[in-house]
Design a protein around this motif. Structure first.
Motif, PDB file in Angstrom:
ATOM      1  N   SER A 529       0.824  -1.221   0.000  1.00  0.00           N
ATOM      2  CA  SER A 529       0.000   0.000   0.000  1.00  0.00           C
ATOM      3  C   SER A 529       0.854   1.265   0.000  1.00  0.00           C
ATOM      4  CB  SER A 529      -0.950   0.008   1.201  1.00  0.00           C
ATOM      5  OG  SER A 529      -0.231   0.019   2.424  1.00  0.00           O
ATOM      6  N   THR A 530       2.103   1.158  -0.469  1.00  0.00           N
ATOM      7  CA  THR A 530       2.998   2.319  -0.496  1.00  0.00           C
ATOM      8  C   THR A 530       2.434   3.455  -1.325  1.00  0.00           C
ATOM      9  OG1 THR A 530       4.879   0.823  -0.307  1.00  0.00           O
ATOM     10  CG2 THR A 530       5.340   3.065  -1.029  1.00  0.00           C
ATOM     11  N   ARG A 531       1.955   3.123  -2.500  1.00  0.00           N
ATOM     12  CA  ARG A 531       1.467   4.172  -3.388  1.00  0.00           C
ATOM     13  C   ARG A 531       0.254   4.877  -2.796  1.00  0.00           C
ATOM     14  NH1 ARG A 531       1.225   2.946  -9.701  1.00  0.00           N
ATOM     15  NH2 ARG A 531       3.400   2.608  -9.108  1.00  0.00           N
ATOM     16  N   ALA A 532      -0.641   4.129  -2.197  1.00  0.00           N
ATOM     17  CA  ALA A 532      -1.855   4.740  -1.651  1.00  0.00           C
ATOM     18  C   ALA A 532      -1.547   5.680  -0.494  1.00  0.00           C
ATOM     19  CB  ALA A 532      -2.824   3.651  -1.191  1.00  0.00           C
ATOM     20  N   PHE A 533      -0.460   5.413   0.264  1.00  0.00           N
ATOM     21  CA  PHE A 533      -0.162   6.234   1.440  1.00  0.00           C
ATOM     22  C   PHE A 533       1.107   7.078   1.282  1.00  0.00           C
ATOM     23  CE2 PHE A 533      -3.336   3.542   3.224  1.00  0.00           C
ATOM     24  CZ  PHE A 533      -3.910   4.302   4.234  1.00  0.00           C
ATOM     25  N   ALA A 534       1.508   7.284   0.048  1.00  0.00           N
ATOM     26  CA  ALA A 534       2.678   8.125  -0.186  1.00  0.00           C
ATOM     27  C   ALA A 534       2.396   9.554   0.267  1.00  0.00           C
ATOM     28  CB  ALA A 534       3.036   8.106  -1.674  1.00  0.00           C
ATOM     29  N   ASN A 535       3.373  10.162   0.935  1.00  0.00           N
ATOM     30  CA  ASN A 535       3.298  11.562   1.378  1.00  0.00           C
ATOM     31  C   ASN A 535       2.181  11.832   2.374  1.00  0.00           C
ATOM     32  OD1 ASN A 535       5.431  12.296  -0.440  1.00  0.00           O
ATOM     33  ND2 ASN A 535       3.915  12.247  -2.110  1.00  0.00           N
ATOM     34  N   ALA A 536       1.750  10.810   3.085  1.00  0.00           N
ATOM     35  CA  ALA A 536       0.754  11.035   4.142  1.00  0.00           C
ATOM     36  C   ALA A 536       1.392  11.837   5.273  1.00  0.00           C
ATOM     37  CB  ALA A 536       0.232   9.699   4.666  1.00  0.00           C
ATOM     38  N   GLY A 537       0.609  12.668   5.915  1.00  0.00           N
ATOM     39  CA  GLY A 537       1.130  13.485   7.005  1.00  0.00           C
ATOM     40  C   GLY A 537       1.112  12.787   8.342  1.00  0.00           C
ATOM     41  N   TYR A 538       1.087  11.478   8.335  1.00  0.00           N
ATOM     42  CA  TYR A 538       1.048  10.679   9.560  1.00  0.00           C
ATOM     43  C   TYR A 538       1.591   9.300   9.208  1.00  0.00           C
ATOM     44  CZ  TYR A 538      -3.120   9.409   6.976  1.00  0.00           C
ATOM     45  OH  TYR A 538      -3.982   9.040   5.973  1.00  0.00           O
ATOM     46  N   GLU A 539       1.979   8.545  10.204  1.00  0.00           N
ATOM     47  CA  GLU A 539       2.458   7.180   9.989  1.00  0.00           C
ATOM     48  C   GLU A 539       1.332   6.210  10.291  1.00  0.00           C
ATOM     49  OE1 GLU A 539       6.641   5.293  10.911  1.00  0.00           O
ATOM     50  OE2 GLU A 539       5.361   5.102  12.686  1.00  0.00           O
ATOM     51  N   SER A 540       0.996   5.393   9.303  1.00  0.00           N
ATOM     52  CA  SER A 540      -0.095   4.430   9.482  1.00  0.00           C
ATOM     53  C   SER A 540       0.435   3.020   9.341  1.00  0.00           C
ATOM     54  CB  SER A 540      -1.205   4.673   8.450  1.00  0.00           C
ATOM     55  OG  SER A 540      -0.761   4.365   7.145  1.00  0.00           O
ATOM     56  N   ALA A 541      -0.348   2.080   9.824  1.00  0.00           N
ATOM     57  CA  ALA A 541      -0.059   0.659   9.685  1.00  0.00           C
ATOM     58  C   ALA A 541      -1.228   0.030   8.947  1.00  0.00           C
ATOM     59  CB  ALA A 541       0.117   0.008  11.052  1.00  0.00           C
ATOM     60  N   GLY A 542      -0.955  -0.847   8.000  1.00  0.00           N
ATOM     61  CA  GLY A 542      -2.058  -1.414   7.233  1.00  0.00           C
ATOM     62  C   GLY A 542      -1.695  -2.700   6.546  1.00  0.00           C
ATOM     63  N   LYS A 543      -2.710  -3.332   5.983  1.00  0.00           N
ATOM     64  CA  LYS A 543      -2.501  -4.579   5.227  1.00  0.00           C
ATOM     65  C   LYS A 543      -3.570  -4.692   4.158  1.00  0.00           C
ATOM     66  CE  LYS A 543      -0.631  -8.414   4.034  1.00  0.00           C
ATOM     67  NZ  LYS A 543      -1.109  -8.133   2.664  1.00  0.00           N
ATOM     68  N   THR A 544      -3.113  -4.896   2.945  1.00  0.00           N
ATOM     69  CA  THR A 544      -4.030  -5.110   1.835  1.00  0.00           C
ATOM     70  C   THR A 544      -4.502  -6.557   1.800  1.00  0.00           C
ATOM     71  OG1 THR A 544      -2.124  -5.546   0.425  1.00  0.00           O
ATOM     72  CG2 THR A 544      -3.003  -3.311   0.398  1.00  0.00           C
ATOM     73  N   GLY A 545      -5.593  -6.778   1.099  1.00  0.00           N
ATOM     74  CA  GLY A 545      -6.115  -8.127   0.945  1.00  0.00           C
ATOM     75  C   GLY A 545      -6.907  -8.252  -0.337  1.00  0.00           C
ATOM     76  N   THR A 546      -6.845  -9.412  -0.956  1.00  0.00           N
ATOM     77  CA  THR A 546      -7.642  -9.712  -2.141  1.00  0.00           C
ATOM     78  C   THR A 546      -8.227 -11.101  -1.939  1.00  0.00           C
ATOM     79  OG1 THR A 546      -6.151  -8.400  -3.518  1.00  0.00           O
ATOM     80  CG2 THR A 546      -7.653  -9.906  -4.646  1.00  0.00           C
ATOM     81  N   ALA A 547      -9.540 -11.195  -1.940  1.00  0.00           N
ATOM     82  CA  ALA A 547     -10.207 -12.463  -1.638  1.00  0.00           C
ATOM     83  C   ALA A 547     -10.974 -12.959  -2.852  1.00  0.00           C
ATOM     84  CB  ALA A 547     -11.157 -12.299  -0.460  1.00  0.00           C
ATOM     85  N   GLN A 548     -10.762 -14.225  -3.193  1.00  0.00           N
ATOM     86  CA  GLN A 548     -11.447 -14.787  -4.341  1.00  0.00           C
ATOM     87  C   GLN A 548     -12.927 -15.012  -4.053  1.00  0.00           C
ATOM     88  OE1 GLN A 548      -9.054 -18.538  -4.257  1.00  0.00           O
ATOM     89  NE2 GLN A 548     -11.034 -19.534  -4.510  1.00  0.00           N
ATOM     90  N   VAL A 549     -13.720 -14.868  -5.104  1.00  0.00           N
ATOM     91  CA  VAL A 549     -15.165 -15.081  -5.016  1.00  0.00           C
ATOM     92  C   VAL A 549     -15.534 -16.460  -5.539  1.00  0.00           C
ATOM     93  CG1 VAL A 549     -17.410 -14.255  -5.818  1.00  0.00           C
ATOM     94  CG2 VAL A 549     -15.622 -12.615  -5.179  1.00  0.00           C
ATOM     95  N   ILE A 550     -14.909 -16.864  -6.657  1.00  0.00           N
ATOM     96  CA  ILE A 550     -15.141 -18.192  -7.223  1.00  0.00           C
ATOM     97  C   ILE A 550     -13.793 -18.839  -7.531  1.00  0.00           C
ATOM     98  CG2 ILE A 550     -17.374 -17.594  -8.231  1.00  0.00           C
ATOM     99  CD1 ILE A 550     -15.897 -17.377 -10.947  1.00  0.00           C
ATOM    100  N   ALA A 551     -13.783 -20.148  -7.562  1.00  0.00           N
ATOM    101  CA  ALA A 551     -12.566 -20.872  -7.934  1.00  0.00           C
ATOM    102  C   ALA A 551     -12.461 -20.939  -9.453  1.00  0.00           C
ATOM    103  CB  ALA A 551     -12.590 -22.270  -7.341  1.00  0.00           C
ATOM    104  N   ILE A 552     -11.233 -21.029  -9.940  1.00  0.00           N
ATOM    105  CA  ILE A 552     -11.034 -21.218 -11.372  1.00  0.00           C
ATOM    106  C   ILE A 552     -10.356 -22.567 -11.600  1.00  0.00           C
ATOM    107  CG2 ILE A 552     -10.867 -18.760 -11.810  1.00  0.00           C
ATOM    108  CD1 ILE A 552      -7.855 -19.055 -11.991  1.00  0.00           C
ATOM    109  N   LYS A 553     -10.308 -22.962 -12.839  1.00  0.00           N
ATOM    110  CA  LYS A 553      -9.781 -24.289 -13.162  1.00  0.00           C
ATOM    111  C   LYS A 553      -8.290 -24.392 -12.837  1.00  0.00           C
ATOM    112  CE  LYS A 553     -13.127 -24.999 -16.881  1.00  0.00           C
ATOM    113  NZ  LYS A 553     -13.311 -25.237 -18.330  1.00  0.00           N
ATOM    114  N   LYS A 554      -7.861 -25.588 -12.611  1.00  0.00           N
ATOM    115  CA  LYS A 554      -6.464 -25.863 -12.289  1.00  0.00           C
ATOM    116  C   LYS A 554      -5.551 -25.370 -13.404  1.00  0.00           C
ATOM    117  CE  LYS A 554      -3.460 -29.647 -10.792  1.00  0.00           C
ATOM    118  NZ  LYS A 554      -3.375 -31.102 -10.527  1.00  0.00           N
ATOM    119  N   ASN A 555      -4.464 -24.711 -12.979  1.00  0.00           N
ATOM    120  CA  ASN A 555      -3.438 -24.174 -13.874  1.00  0.00           C
ATOM    121  C   ASN A 555      -3.934 -23.010 -14.734  1.00  0.00           C
ATOM    122  OD1 ASN A 555      -1.549 -26.108 -12.985  1.00  0.00           O
ATOM    123  ND2 ASN A 555      -2.326 -27.601 -14.479  1.00  0.00           N
ATOM    124  N   GLU A 556      -5.163 -22.548 -14.480  1.00  0.00           N
ATOM    125  CA  GLU A 556      -5.677 -21.403 -15.229  1.00  0.00           C
ATOM    126  C   GLU A 556      -5.376 -20.121 -14.464  1.00  0.00           C
ATOM    127  OE1 GLU A 556      -9.933 -19.590 -16.876  1.00  0.00           O
ATOM    128  OE2 GLU A 556      -9.765 -21.677 -16.231  1.00  0.00           O
TER     129      GLU A 556
END
Length: 670
Positions: A529-556
């Motif tokens: 999240s470096t780009r989203a919090f670049a030049n912020a006037g405070y120090e924050s702590a955070g964690k991004t996440g991406t969660a799948q909605v459906i499964a896809i086929k193997k090796n796809e």
């Protein structure tokens, strides 16, 4: 032959009949006299009271409903007085349809008014008045009053109406009121204070209007009114004043709420911001929203169809009842669990080849070729999946469950809203009780792997993720999340705090908390999240996440452009700031938004910029630094632990088969 009359006998019979008639008349008069004495002497008091009751009517005085205000005193729900035109069917002297047609010549009655009247009439009792028009103008009141004699059973009444001046802003928090239906009327009759609802026509239906109904309602007053033979009030004989309902002072900062709702735009999702030290919910956003004013007097069919059939589901309270996999926002808690349970040290590292093999299944990382040598700090900053596949396998599902439960995952938070979902924090006991067939009851070791990256059976509400983030920011001190900060007596102005103290404390080592927090700060300075919090006037702590909605086929490979919008990944972000002394902790999800770094983190930045700096969107800082996620050098103030390779995750394992439902596709960059 000559017949001689027996005169004596006939005279005797006549006298007997005359005597019998006299006795009968005497008995009748005796009964009348006895009845007269009974009514006048013994029942005088009862009938005198009934006569007085026919002359005096006891009319309930509905109290003013309490106000709802934000933490800074901005009014979010208020009352105003207006006139309504109401029909009492039992008192009508003409056909109902005829009466309505005649009324329409004096007062503007639209088709939607007629439909609403019909619906309310079906729900009401015959002796109750039902509004045919609400909020009459002064001119309409004057026109009807001049012709009132023509419409027995139809009256103009002054009523209090509920208004939500900010419209759709914070509608899922405030909720709305509506007319009492038959089911609610039956339920009210069972309440201990049922008499307090005499004359009340509206009740809280959703949100805080419902969960704080009894506090907002107030105490009903009464008036003794002398009435004429025609039932019209002549004069007021006595009055017991109604007591207004209590005011709700919310923890919400409505300006912060507006900023976040604007940041979401037309996207679906949720955000909950909490003050860690108190549990005050600063913002509670569920998008899209709706206008609660539509429901006060009964929503029209067209508006209801638009809300109810919309694919965006604006009526769903997402923070409370939406349940989603947390994705990589779960990793900081997994890292803390590893430290607390002695499964990892900060310096301990693995070599990540870009996958983890278990049985005959390959769990892939987001980065082709892997992240190389990965310690705990790097695993969080660069969101290395392989690190947490291996960690989950080493910990086991029950150890994960037992550690996460005190943080509120899979548990109801107890927030002051109804219909909260508990989510799902899996364990072997849960699966044993959730399924019927023996093969389904068994927990397979392969099902544990994906839990480490917040996938698999994990499913939590956004509120639970925000609550857990707040606990982490507050160093393990648990404060119950709440929307109502104080309840205010409108008469005495006395205020009662709803959550005066902490709920409990999770026994955590401060040094372990600091290690995880330090890595979360690194996420915003050299991580995802470096780009989203670049030049912020405070120090924050955070964690991004991406969660799948459906499964896809193997090796796809995952390709959002080839997938329907509603099947694309959810974007998540959890954060708190300032990092050293957090004043705000939040979690959010953008449904089908894709990467957490690009879809969710910028919304968190806008929320924190406003709350910590007072800066609204459009007030730009210097241009954000480019390529922040590719930086490898730790910035000043961020301490990197020494890398010590000790664990190799590429060893094949054949202990247990992998459940197909639990196997994730290739993870992606958050």
């Amino acid at each position: 032959m000559t017949e001689f009359k027996n005169t004596e006998k006939e005279l005797h019979d006549f006298r007997m009949r005359l005597s019998a008639a006299g006795v009968f008349v005497f008995i009748c008069f005796g009964l009348l006299l006895a009845r007269f004495l009974w009514l006048q002497a013994y029942k005088h008091g009862d009938y005198a009271a009934q006569a007085e009751d026919n002359r005096i009517a006891v009319v309930p005085v509905v109290p003013n409903r309490g106000l709802i205000l934000d933490r800074n005193g901005v009014v979010l729900a208020r009352n105003f007085s207006a006139y309504t035109l109401e029909i009492t069917p039992s008192k009508l002297k003409m056909d109902l349809e005829t009466a309505i047609e005649e009324l329409a010549k004096l007062v503007d009655i639209q088709p939607r008014d007629r439909k609403r009247f019909r619906r309310l009439l079906d729900e009401a009792k015959n002796f109750e008045s039902v509004p045919i028009r609400t909020r009459l103008t002064d001119e309409e009141v004057a026109r009807f009053t001049a012709q009132r004699y023509r419409f027995p059973g139809i009256e103009i009444q002054a009523r209090l109406f509920r208004q939500y001046p900010l419209g759709s802003v914070a509608s899922h928090v405030i909720g709305f009121i509506g007319r009492i239906n038959q089911a609610e009327a039956s339920a009210i009759e069972e309440w201990d204070d049922a008499t307090n609802y005499a004359g009340t026509s509206h009740i809280g239906k959703e949100g805080l209007e419902k969960s704080y109904e009894k506090q907002l309602h107030g105490t009903t007053g009464y008036e003794e009114v002398e009435v004429s033979a025609g039932g019209r009030a002549v004069r007021t004989l006595a009055r017991t004043h109604a007591t207004p309902g209590k005011n709700l002072i919310l923890s919400i900062d409505i300006e912060l709420q507006k900023v976040v709702e604007q940041a979401f735009g037309d996207r679906r999702g949720a955000l909950i911001a909490i003050e860690p030290s108190t549990g005050d919910i600063l913002a509670y956003v569920s998008m899209p929203s709706f206008d609660p004013n539509l429901f006060v007097e009964g929503i029209d069919q067209q508006s209801w169809d638009e809300l109810n059939t919309s694919p965006d589901k604006p009526m769903v309270n997402r923070p409370l009842s939406g349940s989603y996999p947390p994705g990589s926002t779960y990793k900081p808690f997994m890292a803390l669990a590893a430290l607390e349970l002695g499964k990892r040290t900060p310096e301990q590292s693995i070599r990540d080849p870009g996958y983890f093999n278990f049985g005959n299944h390959r769990f892939r990382d987001d980065k082709e070729g892997g992240h190389g040598m990965v310690d705990m700090y790097k695993s969080i900053v660069h969101s290395c999946d392989t690190y947490y596949y291996l960690l989950a396998n080493d910990m086991g599902v029950d150890a994960i469950h037992d550690f996460m439960k005190p943080f509120g995952f899979g548990q109801k938070t107890g927030i002051d809203l109804e219909h909260e979902r508990s989510g799902l924090l899996p364990s072997t006991d849960w699966k044993r009780n959730a399924y019927r067939r023996p093969e389904q009851k068994k927990w397979y070791a392969g099902e544990t792997i994906s839990l480490g990256i917040g996938q698999g059976y994990n499913s939590f509400t956004p509120l639970q993720l925000a609550h857990a983030t707040s606990i982490l920011a507050n160093n393990g001190v648990v404060m119950k999340p709440h929307l109502v900060k104080m309840v205010e007596d409108p008469v005495t102005k006395n205020r009662v705090v709803t959550v005066p103290k902490e709920s409990y404390r999770i026994p955590l080592k401060q040094e372990n908390i600091d290690i995880v927090k330090n890595a979360l700060v690194g996420v915003t300075k050299e991580g995802t999240s470096t780009r989203a919090f670049a030049n912020a006037g405070y120090e924050s702590a955070g964690k991004t996440g991406t969660a799948q909605v459906i499964a896809i086929k193997k090796n796809e490979k995952y390709d959002a452009k080839r997938i329907a919008e509603q099947h694309r990944d959810h974007a998540l972000y959890m954060a708190f700031a300032p990092a050293d002394q957090p004043r705000i902790a939040l979690a959010l999800i953008v449904e089908n938004g894709g990467f957490g770094a690009t879809a969710a983190a910028p919304i968190a930045r806008q929320a924190m910029d406003y709350y910590l700096l007072g800066k609204k969107p459009g007030q730009k800082d210097a241009a954000p630094a480019k390529g922040g996620a590719q930086q490898v050098a730790a910035p000043a103030g961020v301490v990197r632990p020494t890398v010590q390779p000790t664990v190799q995750p590429t060893v094949q394992s054949t202990v247990q088969p992998v459940s197909p439902a639990a196997a994730p596709r290739s993870a992606r960059r958050d």
